[in-house]
Scaffold this motif. Structure first.
Motif, PDB file in Angstrom:
ATOM      1  N   ILE A 120      74.209  23.432  62.003  1.00 49.34           N
ATOM      2  CA  ILE A 120      74.222  24.771  62.884  1.00 49.34           C
ATOM      3  C   ILE A 120      75.542  24.905  63.554  1.00 49.34           C
ATOM      4  CG2 ILE A 120      72.969  25.802  64.711  1.00 49.34           C
ATOM      5  CD1 ILE A 120      70.311  24.739  63.809  1.00 49.34           C
ATOM      6  N   GLN A 121      76.068  23.673  64.162  1.00 48.38           N
ATOM      7  CA  GLN A 121      77.352  23.671  65.119  1.00 48.38           C
ATOM      8  C   GLN A 121      78.325  24.441  64.245  1.00 48.38           C
ATOM      9  OE1 GLN A 121      77.722  19.613  66.206  1.00 48.38           O
ATOM     10  NE2 GLN A 121      78.158  20.357  68.251  1.00 48.38           N
ATOM     11  N   ILE A 122      78.354  23.858  62.936  1.00 47.48           N
ATOM     12  CA  ILE A 122      79.513  24.416  62.052  1.00 47.48           C
ATOM     13  C   ILE A 122      79.522  25.989  61.721  1.00 47.48           C
ATOM     14  CG2 ILE A 122      80.634  24.262  59.627  1.00 47.48           C
ATOM     15  CD1 ILE A 122      80.308  21.196  59.979  1.00 47.48           C
ATOM     16  N   LEU A 123      78.267  26.085  61.383  1.00 49.75           N
ATOM     17  CA  LEU A 123      77.795  27.707  61.167  1.00 49.75           C
ATOM     18  C   LEU A 123      78.244  28.536  62.358  1.00 49.75           C
ATOM     19  CD1 LEU A 123      74.374  27.307  59.078  1.00 49.75           C
ATOM     20  CD2 LEU A 123      76.733  27.733  58.174  1.00 49.75           C
ATOM     21  N   LEU A 124      77.889  28.114  63.513  1.00 53.75           N
ATOM     22  CA  LEU A 124      78.410  29.005  64.904  1.00 53.75           C
ATOM     23  C   LEU A 124      79.698  29.181  64.911  1.00 53.75           C
ATOM     24  CD1 LEU A 124      75.725  27.285  67.339  1.00 53.75           C
ATOM     25  CD2 LEU A 124      75.615  29.664  66.384  1.00 53.75           C
ATOM     26  N   ILE A 125      80.550  28.059  64.690  1.00 53.51           N
ATOM     27  CA  ILE A 125      82.170  28.218  64.770  1.00 53.51           C
ATOM     28  C   ILE A 125      82.380  29.135  63.767  1.00 53.51           C
ATOM     29  CG2 ILE A 125      84.274  26.877  64.416  1.00 53.51           C
ATOM     30  CD1 ILE A 125      82.767  24.408  65.119  1.00 53.51           C
ATOM     31  N   ILE A 126      81.824  29.204  62.535  1.00 50.17           N
ATOM     32  CA  ILE A 126      82.268  30.170  61.548  1.00 50.17           C
ATOM     33  C   ILE A 126      81.800  31.509  61.730  1.00 50.17           C
ATOM     34  CG2 ILE A 126      81.930  30.886  59.190  1.00 50.17           C
ATOM     35  CD1 ILE A 126      81.350  28.143  58.587  1.00 50.17           C
ATOM     36  N   LYS A 128      81.483  32.740  65.040  1.00 44.78           N
ATOM     37  CA  LYS A 128      82.231  33.229  66.189  1.00 44.78           C
ATOM     38  C   LYS A 128      83.621  33.382  66.093  1.00 44.78           C
ATOM     39  CE  LYS A 128      78.638  31.285  69.449  1.00 44.78           C
ATOM     40  NZ  LYS A 128      78.240  30.484  70.497  1.00 44.78           N
ATOM     41  N   ASN A 129      84.169  33.018  65.136  1.00 42.02           N
ATOM     42  CA  ASN A 129      85.439  33.012  64.930  1.00 42.02           C
ATOM     43  C   ASN A 129      86.216  33.804  63.706  1.00 42.02           C
ATOM     44  OD1 ASN A 129      86.868  30.894  67.021  1.00 42.02           O
ATOM     45  ND2 ASN A 129      84.975  29.982  66.069  1.00 42.02           N
ATOM     46  N   GLU A 130      87.414  34.268  63.690  1.00 45.65           N
ATOM     47  CA  GLU A 130      87.908  35.073  62.558  1.00 45.65           C
ATOM     48  C   GLU A 130      88.169  34.114  61.414  1.00 45.65           C
ATOM     49  OE1 GLU A 130      92.238  37.247  61.277  1.00 45.65           O
ATOM     50  OE2 GLU A 130      92.057  36.280  63.389  1.00 45.65           O
ATOM     51  N   VAL A 131      87.626  34.714  60.006  1.00 46.48           N
ATOM     52  CA  VAL A 131      87.877  34.135  58.981  1.00 46.48           C
ATOM     53  C   VAL A 131      88.685  34.885  58.058  1.00 46.48           C
ATOM     54  CG1 VAL A 131      86.648  33.091  56.794  1.00 46.48           C
ATOM     55  CG2 VAL A 131      85.367  33.370  59.124  1.00 46.48           C
ATOM     56  N   GLN A 132      89.693  34.337  57.697  1.00 50.21           N
ATOM     57  CA  GLN A 132      90.944  34.501  56.713  1.00 50.21           C
ATOM     58  C   GLN A 132      90.682  34.096  55.353  1.00 50.21           C
ATOM     59  OE1 GLN A 132      94.658  34.262  58.362  1.00 50.21           O
ATOM     60  NE2 GLN A 132      94.474  35.307  60.168  1.00 50.21           N
ATOM     61  N   HIS A 133      90.689  35.123  54.236  1.00 47.76           N
ATOM     62  CA  HIS A 133      90.497  34.588  52.832  1.00 47.76           C
ATOM     63  C   HIS A 133      92.005  34.452  52.130  1.00 47.76           C
ATOM     64  CE1 HIS A 133      86.043  35.120  52.634  1.00 47.76           C
ATOM     65  NE2 HIS A 133      86.509  35.956  53.451  1.00 47.76           N
ATOM     66  N   VAL A 134      92.374  33.247  51.911  1.00 49.78           N
ATOM     67  CA  VAL A 134      93.385  32.977  51.147  1.00 49.78           C
ATOM     68  C   VAL A 134      93.263  32.348  49.760  1.00 49.78           C
ATOM     69  CG1 VAL A 134      95.753  32.047  51.333  1.00 49.78           C
ATOM     70  CG2 VAL A 134      94.605  32.893  53.500  1.00 49.78           C
ATOM     71  N   LEU A 152      82.525  22.596  52.823  1.00 50.70           N
ATOM     72  CA  LEU A 152      82.425  23.321  51.654  1.00 50.70           C
ATOM     73  C   LEU A 152      83.671  24.018  51.335  1.00 50.70           C
ATOM     74  CD1 LEU A 152      78.879  24.750  52.327  1.00 50.70           C
ATOM     75  CD2 LEU A 152      79.369  23.248  50.733  1.00 50.70           C
ATOM     76  N   GLY A 153      83.477  25.603  51.313  1.00 56.03           N
ATOM     77  CA  GLY A 153      84.809  26.326  51.053  1.00 56.03           C
ATOM     78  C   GLY A 153      85.849  26.779  52.476  1.00 56.03           C
ATOM     79  N   TYR A 154      85.228  26.092  53.375  1.00 58.10           N
ATOM     80  CA  TYR A 154      86.023  26.471  54.550  1.00 58.10           C
ATOM     81  C   TYR A 154      86.913  25.462  55.256  1.00 58.10           C
ATOM     82  CZ  TYR A 154      82.293  30.040  55.051  1.00 58.10           C
ATOM     83  OH  TYR A 154      81.551  31.235  54.774  1.00 58.10           O
ATOM     84  N   ILE A 155      88.062  25.820  55.643  1.00 62.66           N
ATOM     85  CA  ILE A 155      89.109  24.957  56.403  1.00 62.66           C
ATOM     86  C   ILE A 155      89.006  25.582  57.838  1.00 62.66           C
ATOM     87  CG2 ILE A 155      91.406  24.075  56.113  1.00 62.66           C
ATOM     88  CD1 ILE A 155      91.427  24.834  53.551  1.00 62.66           C
ATOM     89  N   PHE A 156      88.858  24.572  58.648  1.00 63.12           N
ATOM     90  CA  PHE A 156      88.875  25.091  60.105  1.00 63.12           C
ATOM     91  C   PHE A 156      90.257  24.571  60.624  1.00 63.12           C
ATOM     92  CE2 PHE A 156      84.795  24.644  58.550  1.00 63.12           C
ATOM     93  CZ  PHE A 156      83.937  25.550  59.259  1.00 63.12           C
ATOM     94  N   ILE A 157      90.999  25.376  61.357  1.00 59.24           N
ATOM     95  CA  ILE A 157      92.300  25.636  61.821  1.00 59.24           C
ATOM     96  C   ILE A 157      92.536  26.041  63.173  1.00 59.24           C
ATOM     97  CG2 ILE A 157      93.354  24.790  59.796  1.00 59.24           C
ATOM     98  CD1 ILE A 157      94.453  27.831  59.909  1.00 59.24           C
TER      99      ILE A 157
END
Length: 260
Positions: A120-126, A128-134, A152-157
């Motif tokens: 849930i912590q990780i899902l909340l970060i996703i 609440k923040n901008e997600v860019q597809h590259v 999974l397919g997310y990289i948090f930076i």
């Protein structure tokens, strides 16, 4: 209840033996991909073993045949012998102990709740923040103090750190985790830990797999053109900020033991 206890004991024994084999014979080898296959096989085999009908505990009955005492006298006796081996006695003892069952269920509830909380912590970060597809990757731009990590397919930076030296190498490291599907290994481990939380070999296996993941990602980065000394310095410089055990963290302490 006996079936559940039987499952836990059989899978636990299997995990323990295979973990020992890995630590004693394979851990120091540099065949990282083969090591990963062995570790994943250990998990899979330990899960399916209890369903292969090799029962840890099964009552047995043997009938003694007619006994001839003298030529003139026969004694007919039917003696039923119920045999229990050590593991069978263990299953029966655990199943009948309310205290042991209660402690186990409390531990199971705690680790299940912890796993759900981390996801849930990780899902909340996703969310609440901008997600860019590259390409095939999704970059989550979080303005917080942390080193890059993946899930999974997310990289948090942290977008403010893009200009830092070694940024591209950190991203490459996390891309390798995603390419090789390491998050799926981690999730399987977390689920298995919920049921095997009491087994020290489960934690040993968990650490071994995470360590193997980091070595695989590290070697991919080293092959992209950076010296071991530079990369190790980069790792040490990133030992800051929050970490998520259920994700692949660039600043994991397991990878600071040195490189060959």
């Amino acid at each position: 209840m006996n079936n559940l206890v039987n499952f836990i004991i059989e899978s636990g024994i299997s995990l323990s033996l295979l973990s020992l084999i890995y630590v004693l014979f394979l851990r120091k080898e540099t065949f990282f991909r083969l090591n990963r296959l062995f570790l994943l096989f250990s998990i899979l085999f330990s899960v399916i073993l209890p369903f292969l009908h090799f029962q840890v505990y099964a009552p047995q009955s043997n009938m003694l045949a007619e006994v001839t005492v003298t030529p003139y006298r026969n004694v007919l006796e039917a003696v039923t012998i119920y045999g229990q081996d050590l593991s069978g006695a263990m299953v029966q003892s655990i199943s009948s102990s309310k205290i042991i069952i209660l402690i186990y269920l409390l531990g199971l509830t705690f680790f299940l709740g912890r796993m759900i909380f981390r996801i849930i912590q990780i899902l909340l970060i996703i969310s609440k923040n901008e997600v860019q597809h590259v390409d095939n990757y999704r970059f989550v731009m979080a303005d917080k103090e942390f080193s890059p990590f993946s899930f999974l397919g997310y990289i948090f930076i942290n977008p403010n750190r893009r200009k830092e030296s070694g940024y591209e190498k950190m991203v490459t490291h996390e891309m390798e985790h995603i390419k090789q599907g390491h998050t799926f290994d981690v999730l399987i481990l977390e689920i298995l830990t919920v049921f095997q939380w009491f087994n020290p070999f489960m934690w040993l296996l968990k650490r071994a797999i995470r360590e193997n993941h980091e070595y695989l990602a590290d070697h991919a980065v080293l092959n992209s053109g950076i010296s071991s000394a530079q990369y190790k310095q980069l790792l040490l410089s990133q030992a800051v900020g929050m970490q998520f055990d259920i994700a692949n963290n660039f600043n994991s302490s397991l990878i600071k033991n040195g490189f060959t």
